[in-house]
Design an enzyme around this catalytic site. Structure first.
Site, mmCIF file in Angstrom:
data_model
loop_
_atom_site.group_PDB
_atom_site.id
_atom_site.type_symbol
_atom_site.label_atom_id
_atom_site.label_comp_id
_atom_site.label_asym_id
_atom_site.label_seq_id
_atom_site.Cartn_x
_atom_site.Cartn_y
_atom_site.Cartn_z
ATOM 1 N N CYS A 56 -6.759 2.183 -0.656
ATOM 2 C CA CYS A 56 -7.200 1.668 -1.954
ATOM 3 C C CYS A 56 -6.022 1.155 -2.790
ATOM 4 O O CYS A 56 -4.858 1.318 -2.428
ATOM 5 C CB CYS A 56 -7.942 2.751 -2.718
ATOM 6 S SG CYS A 56 -6.862 4.106 -3.224
ATOM 7 N N ALA A 59 -3.442 3.712 -3.788
ATOM 8 C CA ALA A 59 -2.546 4.050 -2.666
ATOM 9 C C ALA A 59 -1.420 3.026 -2.557
ATOM 10 O O ALA A 59 -0.266 3.372 -2.314
ATOM 11 C CB ALA A 59 -3.332 4.113 -1.364
ATOM 12 N N ARG A 90 3.366 9.728 3.846
ATOM 13 C CA ARG A 90 3.962 8.476 4.323
ATOM 14 C C ARG A 90 5.346 8.692 4.927
ATOM 15 O O ARG A 90 5.900 7.813 5.530
ATOM 16 C CB ARG A 90 4.036 7.438 3.195
ATOM 17 C CG ARG A 90 2.688 6.821 2.934
ATOM 18 C CD ARG A 90 2.750 5.806 1.832
ATOM 19 N NE ARG A 90 3.502 4.627 2.205
ATOM 20 C CZ ARG A 90 4.683 4.296 1.690
ATOM 21 N NH1 ARG A 90 5.244 5.060 0.791
ATOM 22 N NH2 ARG A 90 5.280 3.208 2.077
ATOM 23 N N HIS A 188 -0.087 -3.124 -4.597
ATOM 24 C CA HIS A 188 1.278 -3.647 -4.456
ATOM 25 C C HIS A 188 1.553 -4.617 -5.598
ATOM 26 O O HIS A 188 2.591 -4.581 -6.237
ATOM 27 C CB HIS A 188 1.447 -4.451 -3.163
ATOM 28 C CG HIS A 188 1.178 -3.698 -1.893
ATOM 29 N ND1 HIS A 188 0.656 -4.297 -0.781
ATOM 30 C CD2 HIS A 188 1.394 -2.410 -1.564
ATOM 31 C CE1 HIS A 188 0.550 -3.411 0.185
ATOM 32 N NE2 HIS A 188 0.988 -2.249 -0.257
HETATM 33 FE FE1 CFM Z 1 4.093 -3.093 4.086
HETATM 34 FE FE2 CFM Z 1 2.849 -2.185 5.936
HETATM 35 FE FE3 CFM Z 1 2.153 -1.652 3.406
HETATM 36 FE FE4 CFM Z 1 4.444 -0.653 4.424
HETATM 37 FE FE5 CFM Z 1 3.125 1.668 4.997
HETATM 38 FE FE6 CFM Z 1 1.557 0.096 6.493
HETATM 39 FE FE7 CFM Z 1 0.815 0.627 4.010
HETATM 40 MO MO1 CFM Z 1 0.799 2.444 5.815
HETATM 41 S S1 CFM Z 1 4.934 -2.086 5.858
HETATM 42 S S2 CFM Z 1 4.032 -1.547 2.555
HETATM 43 S S3 CFM Z 1 5.231 1.373 4.508
HETATM 44 S S4 CFM Z 1 1.996 -3.438 4.526
HETATM 45 S S5 CFM Z 1 2.615 1.868 6.984
HETATM 46 S S6 CFM Z 1 1.878 -1.760 7.756
HETATM 47 S S7 CFM Z 1 -0.351 0.530 5.724
HETATM 48 S S8 CFM Z 1 1.692 2.503 3.737
HETATM 49 S S9 CFM Z 1 0.503 -0.617 2.304
HETATM 50 C C1 HCA Z 2 -2.277 4.272 2.695
HETATM 51 C C2 HCA Z 2 -1.078 4.970 3.268
HETATM 52 C C3 HCA Z 2 -0.945 4.820 4.756
HETATM 53 C C4 HCA Z 2 -2.001 5.597 5.489
HETATM 54 C C5 HCA Z 2 -1.572 5.987 6.861
HETATM 55 C C6 HCA Z 2 -2.539 6.108 7.974
HETATM 56 C C7 HCA Z 2 0.456 5.306 5.122
HETATM 57 O O1 HCA Z 2 -2.661 3.204 3.121
HETATM 58 O O2 HCA Z 2 -2.850 4.807 1.788
HETATM 59 O O3 HCA Z 2 -3.676 5.642 7.926
HETATM 60 O O4 HCA Z 2 -2.107 6.695 8.971
HETATM 61 O O5 HCA Z 2 1.198 4.581 5.720
HETATM 62 O O6 HCA Z 2 0.768 6.458 4.830
HETATM 63 O O7 HCA Z 2 -1.030 3.458 5.102
#
Ligand code: CFM
Ligand code: HCA
Length: 535
Positions: A56, A59, A90, A188
């Site tokens: 979401c 997050a 994370r 983001h």
């Molecule tokens: Fe970029 Fe990602 Fe994301 Fe990420 Fe992550 Fe992710 Fe995420 Mo989980 S590199 S910031 S550190 S898009 S692993 S593939 S899903 S938290 S929002």
């Molecule tokens: C997020 C965080 C997450 C979830 C990880 C997962 C992360 O999207 O809220 O599904 O294993 O990297 O911690 O993407």
């Protein structure tokens, strides 16, 4: 013989009722010779009822972008679960600098209860800020709104303004309620707007030679430590890593860098763009995942600086690192060559990891993002043709102008145009260009499709997150969590590549889940009995 991938996709889609079929069809595409750049539907809401793995807005804002700023206190205004599940899971690592602060080990929350929902939660929030200041004396505080806060209308901006006056520190309010926008991606953007408008540029640090920022790098499992090790060995000065093992003050000085290395473009391309407009800092697309990715990025960065010392150091470091890993690189390549993989991660890793897999001769046959936008699949060139931006109504647009006093011409205009032809300057190509013909791209992959694709494609390994992990294990498929790296890492840079390869080789040659016979395959479930319970 290669499978007919369109047939595979059709078999998966034909399971759906007509309406869902129509929707999902636009999210699953095959790259072919005739259509090497297929159009994919992305960044739109999931069909209700489908078990999606998406997260979401909250997050994305608190958990991903802001949470890793280590000497700020991040207060989740909401029920405790939202705070807990955006905290340590994370694995965004941080250590305090000498004399500095690090609050990463703490989860701060107002822990809203029913009475707060009925009578309002701002009083409790103000008290939480007071307590945080008295106990921890942080550099700055962030307040993050969860869903109920938006629904009951708590004015978190007013609380932040009052706290700023009372304590004389920066307090920022983020209206990042979980339901805003489609996914993490909206969060983001909300975080980035505040980081850009209210943090970057406030610091007074002097410009240092060979300075860079690493943007979109969150130090999962220690990735940014490995990236910084390499950059510093060459001679670069890393001003700020947004946001991994970083201090608030470093972010305020990010405008002093000479170049931005954009690792995760999905989460942070806005800041890179805005920094270029306001301060003249050029950005290049980086990928420190994979040996080839790391080398290409270092060489591209050297071209931005165009300096004999940097060119020489870059090649010296590459040679040194490669010679140290040569034996193991060859060994793991022999072990892993010819294997096939599927990737399903958030918004950039499903692309980045293809480079690392290729280093060891592993082919990616299916890849997808939870919340990538069309440009993350098809390249930045499609941005003008993207009509649907389901997030935009929730995110205030900010206008950025050139800072007349601090704008620097870092790459002269004529060289900029030439360089653009050579390196990914202000550009990323999207995952489709990484993939081979006859491979599949899936947006917002769900559990039903995951199961079907595994049965039909029989991949050697499947990389994704915690929500898919147990299902993959039950199906006997080797998997690593590419969000958190399970309990290991780093996977970035030179050293990380070997850690990753070692784990894959161990998994391929010791397929633990294939040795286990699940209970439901041995004895039939007994009707009327509760498994594991008392009769
Ligand atoms: Fe970029 Fe990602 Fe994301 Fe990420 Fe992550 Fe992710 Fe995420 Mo989980 S590199 S910031 S550190 S898009 S692993 S593939 S899903 S938290 S929002
Ligand atoms: C997020 C965080 C997450 C979830 C990880 C997962 C992360 O999207 O809220 O599904 O294993 O990297 O911690 O993407």
């Amino acid at each position: 013989m290669k499978k007919d991938m369109q047939k595979v996709v059709d078999q998966v889609l034909e399971q759906y009722p007509a309406k869902t079929f129509k929707n999902r069809k636009t999210h699953i595409v095959v790259k072919t010779k005739e259509d090497p750049n297929p159009v994919i539907q992305a960044n739109v809401r999931t069909v209700p009822g489908i078990i999606t793995s998406r997260g979401c807005c909250f997050a994305g804002c608190k958990g991903v972008v802001m949470g890793p700023i280590k000497d700020m206190i991040h207060i989740t205004h909401g029920p405790i679960g939202c705070a807990y599940y955006t905290w340590g899971t994370r694995r965004n690592k941080a250590r305090a600098t000498e004399g500095g602060q690090n609050f990463i080990e703490y989860a701060f929350s107002t822990d809203m209860q029913e009475s707060d929902i009925v009578f309002g939660g701002t009083k409790k929030l103000a008290e939480a800020i007071k307590e945080a200041v008295e106990i921890f004396n942080p550099k700055a505080i962030g307040i993050y709104a969860t869903c109920p806060v938006g629904l009951i209308g708590d004015d978190i901006n007013a609380v932040a303004a009052e706290a700023r006056k009372l304590y004389g520190i920066d307090v920022f309010a983020f209206s990042c309620e979980g339901y805003k926008g489609v996914t993490q991606s909206a969060g983001h953007h909300i975080a980035n707007n505040i980081v850009f408008e209210d943090m970057i540029g406030k610091g007074n640090a002097e410009h240092k030679k060979y300075s860079v920022n690493i943007l979109g790098e969150y130090n999962i499992g220690g990735d940014s430590w490995e990236i910084e090790r390499i950059l510093e060995k060459i001679g670069y000065n890393v001003v700020a890593t947004l946001s991994g093992d970083v201090e608030y003050e470093q972010i305020t000085n990010a405008h002093t860098a000479d170049c931005n290395l954009v690792q995760c473009h999905r989460s942070i391309n806005y800041i890179a763009e805005m920094l270029e407009t306001k301060f003249g800092i050029p950005w290049i697309k980086a990928n420190f995942i994979g040996v080839t990715g790391t080398i290409d990025t270092l060489r591209n960065l050297a071209k931005v600086f165009n300096d004999p010392y940097i060119y020489e150091r870059t090649e010296a470091v590459i040679a040194e690192e490669l010679s140290a890993m040569e034996g193991e690189l060859t060994y793991y390549k022999e072990k892993l060559e010819g294997k096939t993989a599927c990737l399903y991660v958030g918004g950039s890793r499903a692309h980045h990891y293809q480079v690392l897999l290729k280093d060891f001769g592993i082919e990616t046959i299916l890849a997808g993002y939870e919340f990538g936008h069309r440009d993350d699949y098809e390249g930045r060139e499609v941005i003008p043709s993207i009509k649907i931006d389901a997030d935009s109504k929730n995110i205030p647009e900010i206008t950025v102008q050139k800072d007349e006093n601090r704008y620097r011409v870092i790459i002269p205009e004529d060289r900029y145009e030439v360089l653009k032809q050579e390196i990914p300057l202000a550009y990323y190509g999207g995952m489709v260009k990484e993939m081979n013909e006859g491979t599949i791209m899936v947006d917002d992959l769900n559990h039903h499709e995951t199961e079907m694709f595994i049965k039909l494609l029989n991949p050697d390994m499947f990389f994704s997150g915690v929500k898919e992990k147990y299902m993959l294990q039950k199906m006997g498929v080797l998997s690593r969590q590419l969000h958190s790296y399970d309990y290991t890492g780093p996977y970035a840079g030179f050293k990380g590549a070997l850690i990753f390869a070692r784990e894959l080789a161990a998994g391929v040659y010791t397929p633990a889940w294939k040795y286990v016979t699940p209970p439901w395959k041995v004895e039939p479930m007994l009707e009327g009995k509760v498994v594991g319970g008392e009769e």
